[in-house]
Motif scaffolding. Structure first.
Motif, mmCIF file in Angstrom:
data_model
loop_
_atom_site.group_PDB
_atom_site.id
_atom_site.type_symbol
_atom_site.label_atom_id
_atom_site.label_comp_id
_atom_site.label_asym_id
_atom_site.label_seq_id
_atom_site.Cartn_x
_atom_site.Cartn_y
_atom_site.Cartn_z
ATOM 1 N N ARG A 81 0.832 -1.204 0.000
ATOM 2 C CA ARG A 81 0.000 0.000 0.000
ATOM 3 C C ARG A 81 0.866 1.254 0.000
ATOM 4 O O ARG A 81 0.570 2.226 -0.706
ATOM 5 N N ILE A 82 1.925 1.240 0.790
ATOM 6 C CA ILE A 82 2.831 2.389 0.834
ATOM 7 C C ILE A 82 3.424 2.662 -0.542
ATOM 8 O O ILE A 82 3.510 3.810 -0.991
ATOM 9 N N ALA A 83 3.800 1.609 -1.238
ATOM 10 C CA ALA A 83 4.402 1.770 -2.566
ATOM 11 C C ALA A 83 3.431 2.415 -3.556
ATOM 12 O O ALA A 83 3.863 3.044 -4.522
ATOM 13 N N ALA A 84 2.131 2.265 -3.309
ATOM 14 C CA ALA A 84 1.126 2.778 -4.244
ATOM 15 C C ALA A 84 0.482 4.087 -3.782
ATOM 16 O O ALA A 84 -0.433 4.584 -4.449
ATOM 17 N N LEU A 85 0.933 4.651 -2.672
ATOM 18 C CA LEU A 85 0.308 5.871 -2.148
ATOM 19 C C LEU A 85 0.509 7.049 -3.097
ATOM 20 O O LEU A 85 1.565 7.190 -3.722
ATOM 21 N N PRO A 86 -0.496 7.933 -3.202
ATOM 22 C CA PRO A 86 -0.309 9.150 -3.995
ATOM 23 C C PRO A 86 0.613 10.113 -3.263
ATOM 24 O O PRO A 86 0.938 9.913 -2.086
ATOM 25 N N PRO A 87 1.058 11.182 -3.913
ATOM 26 C CA PRO A 87 1.862 12.181 -3.208
ATOM 27 C C PRO A 87 1.127 12.700 -1.980
ATOM 28 O O PRO A 87 -0.110 12.735 -1.937
ATOM 29 N N ALA A 88 1.878 13.132 -0.988
ATOM 30 C CA ALA A 88 1.267 13.603 0.256
ATOM 31 C C ALA A 88 0.283 14.738 0.012
ATOM 32 O O ALA A 88 -0.737 14.837 0.704
ATOM 33 N N SER A 89 0.555 15.566 -0.972
ATOM 34 C CA SER A 89 -0.331 16.702 -1.248
ATOM 35 C C SER A 89 -1.701 16.278 -1.745
ATOM 36 O O SER A 89 -2.646 17.071 -1.741
ATOM 37 N N ARG A 90 -1.826 15.011 -2.169
ATOM 38 C CA ARG A 90 -3.113 14.523 -2.697
ATOM 39 C C ARG A 90 -3.607 13.309 -1.904
ATOM 40 O O ARG A 90 -4.355 12.485 -2.422
ATOM 41 N N HIS A 91 -3.231 13.236 -0.650
ATOM 42 C CA HIS A 91 -3.614 12.064 0.140
ATOM 43 C C HIS A 91 -5.117 11.994 0.374
ATOM 44 O O HIS A 91 -5.663 10.924 0.639
ATOM 45 N N ALA A 92 -5.824 13.136 0.260
ATOM 46 C CA ALA A 92 -7.277 13.154 0.466
ATOM 47 C C ALA A 92 -8.043 12.837 -0.805
ATOM 48 O O ALA A 92 -9.272 12.820 -0.798
#
Length: 241
Positions: free
Chosen positions: A136-147
Motif C-alpha cells: 500500500r505504501i508503494a502505491a500511495l499518492p503524493p502527500a499533497s493529494r492524500h485526500a
C-alpha cells in the motif's frame, strides 16, 4: 444485521498520540512537528533478531522515504547504543524510548503504524508481516493529494472518516430499504412544512440498527469532530439527523 465491534484504540482516521522523545539529532523531538508527509512508525521489540528482520523487510520500500512525501521513525525500546544501526538520511531515523512511555502510549505492541500527512492513523501491520502494508505504501499518492484531491482553504476536507467496509455496509442498508424522498422545508400558510419539490430531490434512509448507529457516531466523534476542533477552534455538539 451483522454485529459491529466497538472501536478500538487508534482506529483508522484517529489522531496518533503526541509525544516527545529523543533522537540522535534532538534530545527532545516533538512528534507534532511531522505533519505534511506520510509517517511510518516501526515499534521494535527488545529482541535484536526481530528488529533486524523488520529492518531487512523495510529495505524493500526504503527508496520511497525522502522526508518530503514520506518519513520513517523506528522506535527502539531502549537508549541509543552501538547495537542500534545508524540513521539513514533522508527518511529513516530512530526514536529512543528507554522508559517505554511511547510504546505504552501506542498500545505496547511491536508493529508498523502508517499515518497520513495529518498524523491520523491510516493503516497498520504486524512487525513480522508487513507485506500488504508495504504494498500500500508503494502505491500511495503524493502527500499533497492524500485526500483524493487538493486541500483548499477555507473548506475542511476530512478523508477516511468511514472506512471501505463501513461504506459498503451503508450502501447495503440503503439498497435494502430503497430510500425515501425527504423533500425540503417551506413556509406554507405561516407554517414550516415538508414538501416534495422536483427541483430538489433527495432519498434518505433511516438507520434502525442501533449497533451500526453507535459505530457511525463513534467515527464522527473520534475522527471528524477533532478535525473540526483543530481547524475552526469549535467543538460540535449537535447533529442534524
Amino acid at each position: 444485521m451483522s454485529a459491529w465491534p466497538p472501536l478500538g484504540p487508534l482506529a483508522p482516521g484517529e489522531f496518533a498520540p503526541a509525544f516527545v522523545a529523543p533522537t540522535r539529532g534532538n534530545g527532545a523531538f516533538h512528534f507534532t512537528t511531522l505533519p505534511g508527509r506520510y509517517v511510518l512508525l516501526g515499534f521494535l521489540p527488545p529482541e535484536a533478531a526481530a528488529g533486524d528482520a523488520a529492518l531487512a523487510a523495510f529495505a524493500d520500500i526504503r527508496a520511497r522515504f525522502d522526508d518530503i512525501d514520506m518519513t520513517c521513525f523506528l522506535v527502539a525500546p531502549r537508549a541509543d547504543g552501538p547495537d542500534i544501526p545508524a540513521d539513514q538520511l533522508p527518511g529513516q531515523r530512530w526514536f529512543f524510548d528507554a522508559g517505554g512511555a511511547v510504546g505504552r502510549l501506542y498500545g505496547g505492541r511491536a508493529r508498523w503504524l502508517l499515518l497520513d500527512p495529518m498524523l491520523r492513523v491510516l493503516d497498520e501491520a504486524p512487525l513480522d508481516a508487513p507485506q500488504a502494508l508495504f504494498a500500500r505504501i508503494a502505491a500511495l499518492p503524493p502527500a499533497s493529494r492524500h485526500a483524493g484531491g487538493p486541500l483548499t482553504a477555507p473548506v475542511l476536507i476530512v478523508p477516511r472518516v468511514f472506512d471501505r467496509s463501513l461504506c459498503q455496509r451503508l450502501i447495503e442498508v440503503y439498497e435494502a430499504q430503497g430510500g425515501q424522498e425527504s423533500g425540503v422545508m417551506r413556509d406554507v400558510g405561516g407554517k414550516t412544512v415538508g414538501v416534495l419539490d422536483p427541483m430538489k430531490r433527495r432519498r434518505d434512509v433511516i438507520i434502525e440498527d442501533e449497533a451500526l448507529r453507535r459505530v457511525l457516531m463513534g467515527r464522527l466523534e473520534t475522527v471528524l469532530i477533532p478535525m473540526m476542533r483543530r481547524a475552526f477552534m469549535f467543538r460540535a455538539t449537535r447533529l442534524e439527523r
